[in-house]
Design an enzyme around this catalytic site. Structure first.
Site, PDB file in Angstrom:
ATOM      1  CG  HIS A 184       1.412  -2.737 -15.204  1.00  0.00           C
ATOM      2  ND1 HIS A 184       1.101  -3.917 -14.567  1.00  0.00           N
ATOM      3  CD2 HIS A 184       2.394  -3.013 -16.089  1.00  0.00           C
ATOM      4  CE1 HIS A 184       1.869  -4.876 -15.037  1.00  0.00           C
ATOM      5  NE2 HIS A 184       2.662  -4.361 -15.964  1.00  0.00           N
ATOM      6  CE  LYS A 200     -12.634 -12.249 -13.466  1.00  0.00           C
ATOM      7  NZ  LYS A 200     -11.252 -11.942 -13.232  1.00  0.00           N
ATOM      8  CG  ASN A 209       1.696   3.079  -5.947  1.00  0.00           C
ATOM      9  OD1 ASN A 209       2.034   4.091  -6.557  1.00  0.00           O
ATOM     10  ND2 ASN A 209       2.308   1.906  -6.107  1.00  0.00           N
ATOM     11  N   GLY A 245       0.782  -1.229   0.000  1.00  0.00           N
ATOM     12  CA  GLY A 245       0.000   0.000   0.000  1.00  0.00           C
ATOM     13  C   GLY A 245       0.813   1.278   0.000  1.00  0.00           C
TER      14      GLY A 245
END
Ligand code: GAR
Length: 202
Positions: A110, A66, A13, A11
């Site tokens: 990313h 999912k 970011n 965490g």
């Protein structure tokens, strides 16, 4: 604009976003409504609590489909009315069940210059490949892996004496800057999209 943040791990970011927000450097953001983690013991959760931000822990159950997990995710976050969801080290690939509720309203950081080195350990992939330059990318999230329209990119040059770790750390430093810049651009509506090209500042 109210935003929510998804994490899976350390965490850093997320913490950089919070720091910028509380120091009034995150233009366009009125509230960080929650930090959600799909990992119960993610160290980022404690960081979020220190900022006084509501945390939500929502792991995927073993053998859960999912679609069912993403329905629970939607149920967990929709009461907050957030207009932007920021994936900051969230390591699950979201599918159409979740995305259909937030089309064009999810962004991801990313650690490579996409479309190179998609997927996990992008920095290690780039290092092992021997690239001279990699970096980080913030992009809109669609149903493809690390494939949505690019908002911002920041190159980071590899130095001859870089190790995998030092290269990764220097990329991470740039991630912390780039992600907040992208959040402000999107929150302020300071962009337009022409095909796949995100024109910033129009
Ligand atoms: C960051 O390097 C982020 O770019 C990466 O995970 C790390 C999370 O670090 N995300 C991905 O690889 C997503 N495909 P953090 O938890 O300290 O922010």
């Amino acid at each position: 604009m109210k935003i929510g943040i998804f994490i899976s791990g350390t965490g850093t970011n997320m913490a950089a976003i919070c720091r910028n927000f509380f120091e009034n450097r995150l233009t366009g953001v009125d509230e960080i409504s929650f930090v959600l983690s799909d990992k119960k013991n993610a160290p980022g959760l404690e960081k979020a609590e220190k900022f006084g931000i509501k945390t939500i822990i929502l792991p995927k159950k073993k053998d859960e489909a999912k679609e069912d997990y993403e329905t629970r995710l939607l149920e967990a976050v929709s009461p907050f009315g957030t207009k932007l969801i920021v994936l900051a080290g969230f390591m699950k690939v979201l599918g159409t069940t979740f995305l259909s509720g937030y089309e064009g309203k999810i962004i991801n950081i990313h650690p490579s210059l996409l479309p190179s080195f998609k997927g996990v350990d992008a920095q290690g992939q780039a290092f092992d490949y021997g690239v001279k330059v990699s970096g980080c990318t913030v992009h809109f999230v669609d149903e493809t892996l690390d494939g949505g329209p690019i908002i911002l990119q920041q190159p980071v040059f590899r130095q001859d004496d870089d190790t995998n770790e030092t290269f990764k750390a220097r990329i991470l430093e740039q991630e912390h800057i780039l992600l907040s810049r992208a959040i402000s651009i999107v929150s302020c509506g300071n962009y337009s999209i022409n095909g796949r090209y995100v024109l910033v500042g129009r």
